[in-house]
Motif scaffolding. Structure first.
Motif, PDB file in Angstrom:
ATOM      1  N   THR A  17       0.861  -1.178   0.000  1.00  0.00           N
ATOM      2  CA  THR A  17       0.000   0.000   0.000  1.00  0.00           C
ATOM      3  C   THR A  17       0.893   1.223   0.000  1.00  0.00           C
ATOM      4  N   ASN A  18       0.304   2.419  -0.169  1.00  0.00           N
ATOM      5  CA  ASN A  18       1.166   3.602  -0.179  1.00  0.00           C
ATOM      6  C   ASN A  18       1.687   3.960   1.206  1.00  0.00           C
ATOM      7  N   ARG A  19       1.230   3.219   2.231  1.00  0.00           N
ATOM      8  CA  ARG A  19       1.812   3.420   3.557  1.00  0.00           C
ATOM      9  C   ARG A  19       2.879   2.376   3.845  1.00  0.00           C
ATOM     10  N   GLY A  20       3.168   1.545   2.850  1.00  0.00           N
ATOM     11  CA  GLY A  20       4.124   0.471   3.064  1.00  0.00           C
ATOM     12  C   GLY A  20       3.402  -0.864   3.042  1.00  0.00           C
ATOM     13  N   PRO A  21       4.139  -1.958   3.234  1.00  0.00           N
ATOM     14  CA  PRO A  21       3.505  -3.271   3.169  1.00  0.00           C
ATOM     15  C   PRO A  21       2.626  -3.536   4.403  1.00  0.00           C
ATOM     16  N   VAL A  22       1.390  -4.002   4.160  1.00  0.00           N
ATOM     17  CA  VAL A  22       0.511  -4.416   5.251  1.00  0.00           C
ATOM     18  C   VAL A  22       0.528  -5.933   5.303  1.00  0.00           C
ATOM     19  N   THR A  23       0.846  -6.468   6.478  1.00  0.00           N
ATOM     20  CA  THR A  23       0.933  -7.919   6.617  1.00  0.00           C
ATOM     21  C   THR A  23      -0.435  -8.473   7.032  1.00  0.00           C
ATOM     22  N   ALA A  24      -1.063  -9.208   6.121  1.00  0.00           N
ATOM     23  CA  ALA A  24      -2.388  -9.749   6.409  1.00  0.00           C
ATOM     24  C   ALA A  24      -2.297 -11.123   7.052  1.00  0.00           C
ATOM     25  N   VAL A  25      -1.278 -11.867   6.663  1.00  0.00           N
ATOM     26  CA  VAL A  25      -1.064 -13.197   7.231  1.00  0.00           C
ATOM     27  C   VAL A  25       0.420 -13.291   7.566  1.00  0.00           C
ATOM     28  N   SER A  26       0.740 -13.727   8.793  1.00  0.00           N
ATOM     29  CA  SER A  26       2.161 -13.817   9.103  1.00  0.00           C
ATOM     30  C   SER A  26       2.519 -15.160   9.713  1.00  0.00           C
ATOM     31  N   GLY A  27       3.362 -15.861   9.020  1.00  0.00           N
ATOM     32  CA  GLY A  27       3.894 -17.137   9.510  1.00  0.00           C
ATOM     33  C   GLY A  27       2.840 -18.173   9.819  1.00  0.00           C
ATOM     34  N   ALA A  28       1.813 -18.260   8.965  1.00  0.00           N
ATOM     35  CA  ALA A  28       0.715 -19.182   9.265  1.00  0.00           C
ATOM     36  C   ALA A  28       1.037 -20.586   8.785  1.00  0.00           C
ATOM     37  N   SER A  29       0.820 -21.557   9.652  1.00  0.00           N
ATOM     38  CA  SER A  29       1.018 -22.961   9.285  1.00  0.00           C
ATOM     39  C   SER A  29      -0.194 -23.777   9.702  1.00  0.00           C
ATOM     40  N   PHE A  30      -0.744 -24.509   8.759  1.00  0.00           N
ATOM     41  CA  PHE A  30      -1.665 -25.600   9.107  1.00  0.00           C
ATOM     42  C   PHE A  30      -1.923 -26.425   7.864  1.00  0.00           C
ATOM     43  N   SER A  31      -2.530 -27.585   8.035  1.00  0.00           N
ATOM     44  CA  SER A  31      -2.704 -28.453   6.872  1.00  0.00           C
ATOM     45  C   SER A  31      -4.046 -29.169   6.914  1.00  0.00           C
ATOM     46  N   ILE A  32      -4.434 -29.642   5.739  1.00  0.00           N
ATOM     47  CA  ILE A  32      -5.698 -30.371   5.603  1.00  0.00           C
ATOM     48  C   ILE A  32      -5.385 -31.748   5.040  1.00  0.00           C
ATOM     49  N   GLU A  33      -5.899 -32.755   5.701  1.00  0.00           N
ATOM     50  CA  GLU A  33      -5.652 -34.121   5.249  1.00  0.00           C
ATOM     51  C   GLU A  33      -6.717 -34.522   4.229  1.00  0.00           C
ATOM     52  N   PRO A  34      -6.394 -35.512   3.386  1.00  0.00           N
ATOM     53  CA  PRO A  34      -7.376 -35.962   2.389  1.00  0.00           C
ATOM     54  C   PRO A  34      -8.676 -36.418   3.051  1.00  0.00           C
ATOM     55  N   GLY A  35      -9.797 -36.027   2.490  1.00  0.00           N
ATOM     56  CA  GLY A  35     -11.104 -36.475   2.965  1.00  0.00           C
ATOM     57  C   GLY A  35     -11.592 -35.773   4.211  1.00  0.00           C
ATOM     58  N   GLU A  36     -10.839 -34.789   4.686  1.00  0.00           N
ATOM     59  CA  GLU A  36     -11.164 -34.168   5.966  1.00  0.00           C
ATOM     60  C   GLU A  36     -11.935 -32.865   5.763  1.00  0.00           C
TER      61      GLU A  36
END
Lengths: 346, 349
Positions: A17-36
C-alpha cells in the motif's frame, strides 16, 4: 502419516500500500488431510479470506505470498501463474465457493450452460456426459435434476447456493474451499445447506476447507479447526480437543463469546478491541493488545505453534504461556455446560 | 391479547395491524376484471409494549418484520388496524404529534457501516438530531451520550469519521445518536447481525443496560433467537406476516409450542462437537407471500400438518403467558371455521 492434501508452511502474505507493506497473514502454518473437513475460524480482519485466496490465485493485485510455502499434494503452488493454476488446480483439484456466492452465477446463462463451459475448459467430458454428471450432483445437493436448465434468477438464495456447490463439486475436486457459505442466510436455510454438505461428505472423498467466523458451525460440521487472529494461527487441532481444552487465550475467549441455545442464561465473554492492522513485519503476538494475560515476552516475539500435550495429537497452540493457561482459565467466570479440560458434558 | 393487569397505558401499542400491498394486474386482468390478491406483508399483528419493557420480534427474512417496523414509525401507512403511542393513535396525529413522536421513538439500524453519514464526524452525527429537534446543544450532553455507550474518553472519538471506527464503535455511535434526544422507545433492527461475535455480546449488554438505566422500552427485531435471551423479556415469533407464537423469552426457548418456533430453535448450531444435534427437518424455504393459501401459513412445511390446518388457527394460551397459533394446541370442539368463540385467554387477533 499420509501426505497432507494442502499445507500452509509458515506463510506470510503482504499487501503493498502507499503506507508500506501491510501484513495480512504472518507465519501461518496448518494443513488439511485428504477427505477431511476443516474449519478456519476468525473474525473480520483476521486474514482468513486472504489466506484462502492465496491458494487459488485470487489475491488482489497488490497482494503476494512474501514468505513460506503453500503445498498442494506436496507441490509448491504459491508461485503458479494464471495458466498453471487454470491447467492444474482450479475446478478439478480445488474449487472455491466465494463469500457472496449468490452473485457469482452468470445471470445471463442457464446453470447447465455454465457447467458445460467449465467442463469444456477444464476436462475432457463431452457435453452430454457433462450434463449427466451435473444432474447427479443436483440430486446430491437436493435440487431437482430437471431444473439444471434454469436461469439463476429462477432459484431462491438457498437454491443458488446449492447450484454453486453443485458446480464446485462438478469436476470431482479433491478440495472445496467455502468462504462463509451461509453467513447471509437465515438459520433454517443454513442448516439445510449443512445438511447436504453432510451428504457430500458421506458420498464423496472431497475435503472441505470451511472459512467462517462462526465457531459453532465448525464444531458441528468439521473434524479439524484452525483459529486465526490478526494473521497468525493461534491454535489448531481436532474440534474435540479444542472444544474440551482450548489453550490459546483467544480461542478460550472466543469459545466463551458464542451463545449456546441450551444455556440461555450464560454470561457471554466480550473480547475488547479488534485485530490490529499490521504495517511491515510482525514481531509480536497479534493478540497481545487484547489479551488479558499478556506478559513482556508477548511483545518481543511472535510465539511459535507448539504441541499442547503429548496425549493430544496435532493439538498446537501459539502462546508463550501455554503451560499456564489451565490455571489462567480459572480466573474466568464459570460457564454453564463448559467443562475445563474434562469430559464432554452430555 | 397479553393484557396488562396494571391497566397502564402501554408506551407503544399495535392493534390488529395490517399492511397489505396491492398489486396491479396486467392488461388482460384489467380487461377481464380480475384482480390479484394483495400481498399480506403484515397480517393482524398485535402487541403492547410497556414502559421499560423489551420485546423481540423474531423471524426469517421475508416474514414481514421490517415492514412492521416501517409501519410503526410511519414510513408507510397501515392498511388496517392502528398503532397507538401513549394511547393516541398515529392515524390521528397532528404535525406536532409527529414531530414529538419522531423524537421519542428512535431507531437503530442493522448496518452501522451505512447508517452513519461518512462525512460526519462523531460530534456532527450527534449534533444533527439535536438540531432537528430544536434541543439545545451542549458539549456536556455529547460527552454524556458517548460516555453512556462506553466510548471513553469521549475526546478521543469526537472528531473521528466513521471510517476511523470499528464496526462495534460505529454501532455505539448509532446508539449514542439515538439516546441523545432522550427517547422513550428504541426500535432496534438487527443491531448486532453485522458485527463480529466478540462485539455482539458487548452491544447487546449495552442496549440492555441502557434500557434499564434510562427506563426505555425497546422493540428488538432479529432473525436470530440465540442472542435474544440477554435482552428481551418477551418474544414474538413471526412467520409470513403473522405472529405465530408469543411467550417470555426463556419459556419460548425452553418449550416452544408452535412447530415453526421449534424448527427455528432446532436449527441453531450448537458450539459443541459432542452435541449430535440433528439437522433441520424442514425442506425448502417459505412460500412467496404472493401465493398464500387459506389457513395456517406454515402448513406446507409443517411436520405436524393436519386437515384442519386449512383453516386459520386461533392464538390460544397454551401455557401461562404463552400464546400459540396452532391447531395442535386446542380441541376442535368448535370445528366451525372462523368461530372466534369463547376461548379463555385466547387471542384470535
Amino acid at each position: 502419516m499420509t501426505e497432507p492434501l494442502l499445507e500452509f508452511r509458515d506463510v506470510t502474505i503482504q499487501y503493498q500500500t502507499n503506507r508500506g507493506p501491510v501484513t495480512a497473514v504472518s507465519g501461518a502454518s496448518f494443513s488439511i488431510e485428504p477427505g477431511e473437513f476443516s474449519g478456519l475460524v476468525g473474525e473480520s480482519g483476521s486474514g482468513k479470506s486472504t489466506l484462502v485466496k492465496s491458494v487459488i490465485g485470487g489475491l488482489d493485485s497488490n497482494g503476494e505470498v512474501t514468505a513460506g510455502k503453500i503445498l498442494y499434494k506436496g507441490e509448491e503452488i504459491q508461485d503458479y501463474t494464471e495458466e498453471e493454476l487454470n491447467e492444474k488446480i482450479r475446478w478439478k483439484e480445488i474449487s472455491y465457493i466465494p463469500q457472496s456466492s449468490m452473485n457469482s452465477l452468470d445471470p445471463l446463462q442457464r446453470v447447465s450452460e455454465q457447467a458445460v463451459e467449465i467442463a469444456s475448459v477444464h476436462s475432457d467430458l463431452s457435453k452430454s456426459e457433462a450434463l449427466e454428471r451435473f444432474k447427479e450432483l443436483f440430486e446430491i445437493v437436493g435440487l431437482s435434476p430437471d431444473r439444471i436448465d434454469d436461469y439463476p434468477h429462477q432459484f431462491s438464495g438457498g437454491m443458488q447456493q446449492r447450484a454453486i456447490t453443485a458446480l464446485a463439486l462438478f469436476l470431482d475436486p479433491a478440495l472445496i474451499i467455502a468462504d462463509e457459505p451461509t453467513t447471509a442466510l437465515d438459520v433454517i436455510m443454513q442448516d439445510q445447506i449443512f445438511k447436504y454438505l453432510d451428504r457430500v461428505k458421506a458420498n464423496t472423498d472431497t475435503s472441505m476447507l470451511l472459512i467462517t467466523h462462526d465457531i459453532s458451525v465448525v464444531f458441528e460440521s468439521c473434524e479439524q479447526i484452525a483459529v486465526l487472529h490478526g494473521g497468525q494461527v493461534c491454535e489448531s487441532g481436532s474440534v474435540e480437543d479444542i472444544y474440551r481444552n482450548p489453550t490459546h487465550p483467544y480461542s478460550i475467549l472466543l469459545q466463551r463469546a458464542f451463545p449456546d441455545i441450551r444455556y440461555p442464561d450464560r454470561k457471554l465473554e466480550i473480547i475488547e478491541g479488534h485485530p490490529p492492522e499490521q504495517l511491515g513485519e510482525v514481531t509480536e503476538c497479534s493478540f497481545v493488545e487484547r489479551c488479558p494475560w499478556a506478559v513482556d515476552a508477548c511483545y518481543e516475539n511472535a510465539p511459535p505453534l507448539e504441541n499442547v500435550s503429548e496425549s493430544e495429537q496435532n493439538h498446537q497452540s501459539a502462546c508463550f504461556r501455554n503451560d499456564e493457561t489451565h490455571a489462567l482459565k480459572g480466573e474466568l467466570t464459570e460457564l454453564a455446560g463448559l467443562t475445563d479440560g474434562g469430559e464432554p458434558n452430555e | 391479547m397479553e393484557v396488562n393487569p396494571m391497566n397502564e397505558t402501554p408506551v407503544l401499542e399495535i392493534r390488529n395491524l395490517e399492511k397489505y400491498f396491492t398489486r396491479k394486474g396486467g392488461f388482460l386482468d384489467s380487461l377481464f376484471g380480475s384482480s390479484k390478491e394483495p400481498i399480506r406483508a403484515v397480517d393482524d399483528v398485535s402487541l403492547a409494549l410497556d414502559q421499560n419493557e423489551v420485546q423481540g420480534i423474531i423471524g426469517e427474512s421475508g416474514c414481514g418484520k421490517s415492514t412492521l417496523l416501517k409501519t410503526v414509525i410511519g414510513l408507510t401507512d397501515p392498511t388496517g388496524g392502528d398503532i397507538f403511542y401513549k394511547g393516541k393513535p398515529l392515524s390521528e396525529f397532528s404535525k406536532r404529534d409527529w414531530k414529538e413522536f419522531r423524537k421519542n421513538v428512535q431507531i437503530i439500524f442493522q448496518n452501522p457501516f451505512e447508517s452513519l453519514d461518512p462525512k460526519f464526524t462523531v460530534r456532527e452525527s450527534l449534533i444533527e438530531p439535536l438540531k432537528i429537534h430544536d434541543i439545545e446543544y451542549s458539549e456536556e450532553r455529547i460527552h454524556d451520550a458517548l460516555d453512556r455507550v462506553q466510548l471513553n474518553p469521549p475526546q478521543k472519538y469526537l472528531d473521528r469519521l466513521p471510517k476511523q471506527l470499528s464496526g462495534g464503535e460505529k454501532q455505539r455511535v448509532s446508539i449514542a445518536r439515538a439516546i441523545i434526544v432522550e427517547p422513550d422507545v428504541i426500535l432496534a433492527d438487527e443491531p448486532v447481525s453485522m458485527l463480529d461475535v466478540s462485539t455482539q455480546a458487548a452491544i447487546l449488554r449495552l442496549l440492555s443496560d441502557l434500557t434499564e438505566e434510562l427506563g426505555l422500552s425497546m422493540l428488538y427485531i432479529s432473525h436470530d433467537l440465540s442472542t435474544v435471551s440477554d435482552i428481551c423479556d418477551l418474544i414474538h415469533v413471526m412467520y409470513l406476516g403473522r405472529v405465530v407464537e408469543t411467550a417470555p423469552t426463556n419459556q419460548i426457548l425452553g418449550q416452544p409450542r408452535h412447530p415453526y418456533s421449534q424448527a427455528l430453535i432446532d436449527a441453531i448450531p450448537i458450539p459443541d462437537p459432542f452435541s449430535d444435534r440433528p439437522r433441520t427437518a424442514l425442506d425448502g424455504s417459505p412460500p412467496s407471500p404472493e401465493e398464500l393459501e387459506a389457513g395456517c401459513r406454515f402448513k406446507d412445511r409443517c411436520p405436524e400438518r393436519m386437515p384442519r390446518c386449512d383453516t386459520a388457527p386461533k392464538k390460544v394460551e397454551t401455557d401461562p403467558d404463552q400464546f400459540t397459533a396452532c391447531h395442535l394446541h386446542y380441541e376442535e370442539s368448535d370445528s366451525r371455521p372462523n368461530t372466534e368463540a369463547a376461548l379463555q385467554g385466547g387471542n384470535t387477533q
